[in-house]
Design a protein around this motif. Structure first.
Motif, PDB file in Angstrom:
ATOM      1  N   ALA A  58       1.531  -9.629  -0.918  1.00 35.02           N
ATOM      2  CA  ALA A  58       1.632  -8.167  -1.053  1.00 35.02           C
ATOM      3  C   ALA A  58       2.290  -7.735   0.131  1.00 35.02           C
ATOM      4  O   ALA A  58       2.539  -8.194   1.385  1.00 35.02           O
ATOM      5  N   SER A  59       3.048  -6.313  -0.100  1.00 35.08           N
ATOM      6  CA  SER A  59       3.965  -5.703   0.977  1.00 35.08           C
ATOM      7  C   SER A  59       3.010  -4.920   1.599  1.00 35.08           C
ATOM      8  O   SER A  59       1.596  -4.406   1.121  1.00 35.08           O
ATOM      9  N   GLU A  60       3.519  -4.177   2.730  1.00 40.17           N
ATOM     10  CA  GLU A  60       2.627  -3.355   3.296  1.00 40.17           C
ATOM     11  C   GLU A  60       2.325  -1.950   2.541  1.00 40.17           C
ATOM     12  O   GLU A  60       3.422  -1.833   1.526  1.00 40.17           O
ATOM     13  N   PRO A  63       4.348   5.032   1.455  1.00 37.63           N
ATOM     14  CA  PRO A  63       4.648   5.513   0.297  1.00 37.63           C
ATOM     15  C   PRO A  63       6.040   5.948   0.184  1.00 37.63           C
ATOM     16  O   PRO A  63       6.933   6.101   1.250  1.00 37.63           O
ATOM     17  N   GLY A  91      -0.983   2.294  -3.898  1.00 31.12           N
ATOM     18  CA  GLY A  91      -1.329   2.702  -2.845  1.00 31.12           C
ATOM     19  C   GLY A  91      -2.381   3.961  -2.800  1.00 31.12           C
ATOM     20  O   GLY A  91      -3.189   3.996  -3.588  1.00 31.12           O
ATOM     21  N   ARG A  94       0.599   8.662  -4.240  1.00 29.73           N
ATOM     22  CA  ARG A  94       1.335   9.788  -4.230  1.00 29.73           C
ATOM     23  C   ARG A  94       2.207   9.821  -5.344  1.00 29.73           C
ATOM     24  O   ARG A  94       2.462  10.885  -5.889  1.00 29.73           O
ATOM     25  N   VAL A 110      -2.109   1.105 -10.375  1.00 27.12           N
ATOM     26  CA  VAL A 110      -2.845  -0.017 -10.134  1.00 27.12           C
ATOM     27  C   VAL A 110      -2.608  -0.496  -8.461  1.00 27.12           C
ATOM     28  O   VAL A 110      -1.452  -0.746  -8.260  1.00 27.12           O
ATOM     29  N   PHE A 112      -4.676  -2.917  -5.602  1.00 27.53           N
ATOM     30  CA  PHE A 112      -5.864  -3.981  -5.364  1.00 27.53           C
ATOM     31  C   PHE A 112      -6.518  -3.659  -4.096  1.00 27.53           C
ATOM     32  O   PHE A 112      -7.548  -4.408  -3.607  1.00 27.53           O
ATOM     33  N   LEU A 116      -7.140   1.924  -0.217  1.00 27.71           N
ATOM     34  CA  LEU A 116      -5.980   2.689  -0.637  1.00 27.71           C
ATOM     35  C   LEU A 116      -6.423   2.977  -2.050  1.00 27.71           C
ATOM     36  O   LEU A 116      -6.242   4.406  -2.448  1.00 27.71           O
ATOM     37  N   ASP A 143      -5.817  -6.299  -9.539  1.00 29.56           N
ATOM     38  CA  ASP A 143      -4.524  -6.980  -9.274  1.00 29.56           C
ATOM     39  C   ASP A 143      -3.341  -6.796 -10.178  1.00 29.56           C
ATOM     40  O   ASP A 143      -3.735  -6.780 -11.495  1.00 29.56           O
ATOM     41  N   PHE A 162       5.397  -6.364  -4.288  1.00 24.14           N
ATOM     42  CA  PHE A 162       4.978  -7.814  -4.113  1.00 24.14           C
ATOM     43  C   PHE A 162       5.877  -8.934  -4.189  1.00 24.14           C
ATOM     44  O   PHE A 162       7.067  -8.520  -4.723  1.00 24.14           O
ATOM     45  N   VAL A 166       3.827 -12.784  -7.998  1.00 26.04           N
ATOM     46  CA  VAL A 166       3.039 -11.532  -8.720  1.00 26.04           C
ATOM     47  C   VAL A 166       4.052 -11.148  -9.787  1.00 26.04           C
ATOM     48  O   VAL A 166       3.980 -10.734 -10.826  1.00 26.04           O
TER      49      VAL A 166
HETATM   50  C1  LIG Z   1       5.260  -0.298  -0.711  1.00 26.26           C
HETATM   51  S1  LIG Z   1       3.754   0.281  -1.292  1.00 26.26           S
HETATM   52  C2  LIG Z   1       4.174   1.340  -2.267  1.00 26.26           C
HETATM   53  C3  LIG Z   1       3.145   2.439  -2.709  1.00 26.26           C
HETATM   54  C4  LIG Z   1       3.351   3.607  -3.671  1.00 26.26           C
HETATM   55  N1  LIG Z   1       3.748   2.589  -4.886  1.00 26.26           N
HETATM   56  C5  LIG Z   1       4.399   4.665  -3.460  1.00 26.26           C
HETATM   57  O1  LIG Z   1       5.414   4.400  -3.816  1.00 26.26           O
HETATM   58  O2  LIG Z   1       4.166   5.422  -2.641  1.00 26.26           O
HETATM   59  C6  LIG Z   1       3.044  -1.358  -1.909  1.00 26.26           C
HETATM   60  C7  LIG Z   1       1.663  -1.381  -2.660  1.00 26.26           C
HETATM   61  O3  LIG Z   1       1.457  -2.309  -3.531  1.00 26.26           O
HETATM   62  C8  LIG Z   1       0.170  -2.809  -3.338  1.00 26.26           C
HETATM   63  N2  LIG Z   1       0.257  -4.229  -3.713  1.00 26.26           N
HETATM   64  C9  LIG Z   1       0.694  -5.452  -3.371  1.00 26.26           C
HETATM   65  N3  LIG Z   1       0.466  -6.411  -4.151  1.00 26.26           N
HETATM   66  C10 LIG Z   1      -0.358  -5.862  -5.101  1.00 26.26           C
HETATM   67  C11 LIG Z   1      -1.043  -6.580  -6.493  1.00 26.26           C
HETATM   68  N4  LIG Z   1      -0.886  -7.757  -6.708  1.00 26.26           N
HETATM   69  N5  LIG Z   1      -1.767  -5.797  -7.118  1.00 26.26           N
HETATM   70  C12 LIG Z   1      -1.899  -4.462  -6.680  1.00 26.26           C
HETATM   71  N6  LIG Z   1      -1.335  -3.813  -5.737  1.00 26.26           N
HETATM   72  C13 LIG Z   1      -0.607  -4.650  -4.950  1.00 26.26           C
HETATM   73  C14 LIG Z   1      -0.106  -2.789  -1.668  1.00 26.26           C
HETATM   74  O4  LIG Z   1      -1.337  -2.793  -1.531  1.00 26.26           O
HETATM   75  C15 LIG Z   1       0.537  -1.444  -1.447  1.00 26.26           C
HETATM   76  O5  LIG Z   1      -0.109  -0.346  -1.346  1.00 26.26           O
END
Ligand SMILES: C[S@@+](CC[C@H](N)C(=O)[O-])C[C@H]1O[C@@H](n2cnc3c(N)ncnc32)[C@H](O)[C@@H]1O
Length: 233
Positions: A58-60, A63, A91, A94, A110, A112, A116, A143, A162, A166
């Motif tokens: 997972a990335s951090e 938004p 997340g 937003r 979606v 996980f 968030l 996920d 991710f 994934v």
């Molecule tokens: C860079 S943030 C983007 C947040 C949002 N999409 C936005 O643009 O404002 C990436 C998000 O992907 C979620 N994430 C990472 N791997 C995931 C997975 N396998 N399934 C669901 N969420 C995942 C992280 O927890 C994080 O909240």
């Protein structure tokens, strides 16, 4: 001696960092204050409750800047009311809140990480309390690799959510769904760290951007954007 390619990359990252900070501190803080939503801040996966074998990919949480999202959707030259909008790794939601300003038939997030996801659910409830339509918005706590692709035209959004294992499974799921029912679909991929995983997917074609638009993107977006569409789009 630093080569010109490395120098270009360092400059581009520095410019991206400055643009991201301007968005986060000046523009997006005002978005949360004005609307009462909670979408700001950055969080690392280890600070969150994530019950998945894919946590290590997972990335951090960061938004997408609000203005960036509006410009990204402008890249899709199609009737948005035909499409479902799906944010993989949504997340705090937003993008779901901003997508609600557009005529999508369905909006799905979606995510996980429990904290968030819960914040996103609260934000959507807040949107409803402000009198906006939200029946077509769903937040899935799961996920992304296990998410069932809706059987309708879709616009998928990914903000570098991710890593490769994934991403490959998500692309497999989209491809299988497309093969069952060929239809218009777009993938909008911001900060694309894994473009090679898209290169051998024959069902997806890159949408070329005019060089003037690419230049404007470079200053408007903190990171590059890649856009793909299916042959049926
Ligand atoms: C860079 S943030 C983007 C947040 C949002 N999409 C936005 O643009 O404002 C990436 C998000 O992907 C979620 N994430 C990472 N791997 C995931 C997975 N396998 N399934 C669901 N969420 C995942 C992280 O927890 C994080 O909240």
């Amino acid at each position: 001696m630093i080569s010109s390619a490395i120098l270009r990359r360092i400059t581009s990252r520095a410019v991206g960092g400055v643009i991201r900070r301007v968005h986060n501190h000046l523009l997006d803080r005002r978005f949360d204050q004005r609307t009462g939503f909670q979408t700001g801040g950055a969080m690392q996966p280890w600070q969150l409750t994530i019950n998945s074998e894919n946590v290590g990919f997972a990335s951090e949480y960061t938004p997408t800047p609000t203005r960036v999202f509006r410009r990204i959707l402008g890249v899709v030259n199609d009737d948005l009311s035909k499409f479902a909008f799906i944010d993989f790794g949504s997340g705090k939601g937003r993008m779901l809140l901003l997508a609600a300003e557009l005529p999508f038939v369905a909006i799905e997030g979606v995510e996980f990480a429990a904290e968030l996801h819960e914040t996103a659910v609260g934000n959507v409830a807040n949107l409803a309390a402000q009198g906006f339509r939200t029946e077509h918005i769903s937040c899935h706590h799961m996920d992304a690799a296990a998410y069932a692709i809706p059987d309708r035209p879709c616009i998928f959004y990914m903000y570098n959510p991710f890593g490769a294992p994934v991403m490959s499974r998500v692309l497999d799921n989209i491809e299988a769904s497309y093969n069952r029912n060929p239809r218009p679909m777009y993938v909008l991929y911001l900060n694309p760290k894994l473009p090679h995983l898209f290169a051998d997917r024959a069902f997806l074609r890159p949408v070329p951007r005019a060089s003037a638009a690419r230049l404007i993107d470079r200053f408007a977006f903190p990171e590059p954007l890649l856009v793909y569409r299916t042959a049926a789009a």
